[in-house]
Design an enzyme around this catalytic site. Structure first.
Site, mmCIF file in Angstrom:
data_model
loop_
_atom_site.group_PDB
_atom_site.id
_atom_site.type_symbol
_atom_site.label_atom_id
_atom_site.label_comp_id
_atom_site.label_asym_id
_atom_site.label_seq_id
_atom_site.Cartn_x
_atom_site.Cartn_y
_atom_site.Cartn_z
ATOM 1 N N HIS A 193 0.838 -1.202 0.000
ATOM 2 C CA HIS A 193 0.000 0.000 0.000
ATOM 3 C C HIS A 193 0.871 1.250 0.000
ATOM 4 O O HIS A 193 0.607 2.206 -0.734
ATOM 5 C CB HIS A 193 -0.888 0.056 1.251
ATOM 6 C CG HIS A 193 -1.958 -0.979 1.324
ATOM 7 N ND1 HIS A 193 -2.194 -1.700 2.472
ATOM 8 C CD2 HIS A 193 -2.862 -1.408 0.414
ATOM 9 C CE1 HIS A 193 -3.209 -2.518 2.267
ATOM 10 N NE2 HIS A 193 -3.622 -2.366 1.021
ATOM 11 N N LYS A 197 -15.746 -7.688 5.799
ATOM 12 C CA LYS A 197 -14.622 -8.151 6.617
ATOM 13 C C LYS A 197 -14.768 -7.655 8.048
ATOM 14 O O LYS A 197 -15.324 -6.583 8.296
ATOM 15 C CB LYS A 197 -13.291 -7.630 6.062
ATOM 16 C CG LYS A 197 -12.920 -8.163 4.695
ATOM 17 C CD LYS A 197 -11.590 -7.596 4.245
ATOM 18 C CE LYS A 197 -11.206 -8.089 2.860
ATOM 19 N NZ LYS A 197 -9.936 -7.498 2.418
ATOM 20 N N ARG A 232 -2.532 -6.403 -8.287
ATOM 21 C CA ARG A 232 -1.512 -7.404 -7.999
ATOM 22 C C ARG A 232 -1.500 -8.518 -9.024
ATOM 23 O O ARG A 232 -0.467 -9.132 -9.265
ATOM 24 C CB ARG A 232 -1.744 -8.019 -6.614
ATOM 25 C CG ARG A 232 -1.550 -7.055 -5.470
ATOM 26 C CD ARG A 232 -1.995 -7.666 -4.186
ATOM 27 N NE ARG A 232 -3.443 -7.908 -4.305
ATOM 28 C CZ ARG A 232 -4.213 -8.342 -3.335
ATOM 29 N NH1 ARG A 232 -3.709 -8.625 -2.168
ATOM 30 N NH2 ARG A 232 -5.507 -8.517 -3.521
ATOM 31 N N SER A 234 -3.420 -7.668 3.059
ATOM 32 C CA SER A 234 -3.606 -7.470 4.498
ATOM 33 C C SER A 234 -4.192 -8.718 5.146
ATOM 34 O O SER A 234 -3.791 -9.115 6.235
ATOM 35 C CB SER A 234 -4.536 -6.281 4.754
ATOM 36 O OG SER A 234 -3.949 -5.086 4.336
#
Length: 161
Positions: free
Chosen positions: A17, A41, A90, A128
């Site tokens: 990040h 989440k 990614r 994360s």
């Protein structure tokens, strides 16, 4: 003046990040890191804790602000007069996901453009969520997150049992 927003749940902020934030800060006049709530989440850190952690890591970037945000990203962007949404990619799965979100955001607010930055190789394979999983097992995560964040994450996980 071009104002960009880099939104995310940042639970916790990673070195990946931070790399994207540094790169985006060179591309836009102002960059706002928007700490959003991901309703799918369970967060370890509060928005205020995340804002403080991120702000400490980006304090040397004068055109970067960190703010907590709720609701739709496009609504936050309109309130901040931002026109560019910054996202990181990614892998191929990220591309499909981000493309669909970009199209939805464009349908909600036609003035918003999405700019995707490709993650650099050392950051392209972790998230994360994955970092939290390995941290629960006692693994040293300082390669993946800043040292201060690693300490806070380990302390939080220890308190949770």
């Amino acid at each position: 003046m071009t104002i960009a927003v880099f939104p995310g749940s940042f639970d916790p902020i990673t070195r990946g990040h931070l790399d994207l934030i540094q790169r985006a800060s060179r591309l836009f006049d102002q960059l706002i890191v928007a700490v959003m709530v991901n309703t799918s989440k369970q967060a370890l850190f509060t928005p205020a804790e995340k804002v403080a952690m991120i702000a400490a890591e980006v304090q040397d970037l004068p055109n970067v602000q960190v703010k907590a945000a709720t609701g739709l990203t496009v609504d936050f962007m309109a309130a901040e007069q931002a026109t560019v949404l910054v996202r990181g990619l990614r892998n191929e799965q990220d591309f499909g996901y981000e493309r669909d979100i970009a199209w939805m955001n464009q349908s909600l607010n036609a003035t918003i453009e999405t700019v995707c930055l490709v993650a650099r190789p050392p950051y392209a394979y972790f998230s994360s969520s994955l970092i939290k999983e390995i941290a629960k097992m006692g693994t040293d995560i300082s390669t993946y997150v800043p040292t201060a964040v690693a300490i806070k994450l380990q302390q939080r996980l220890q308190r949770q049992g």
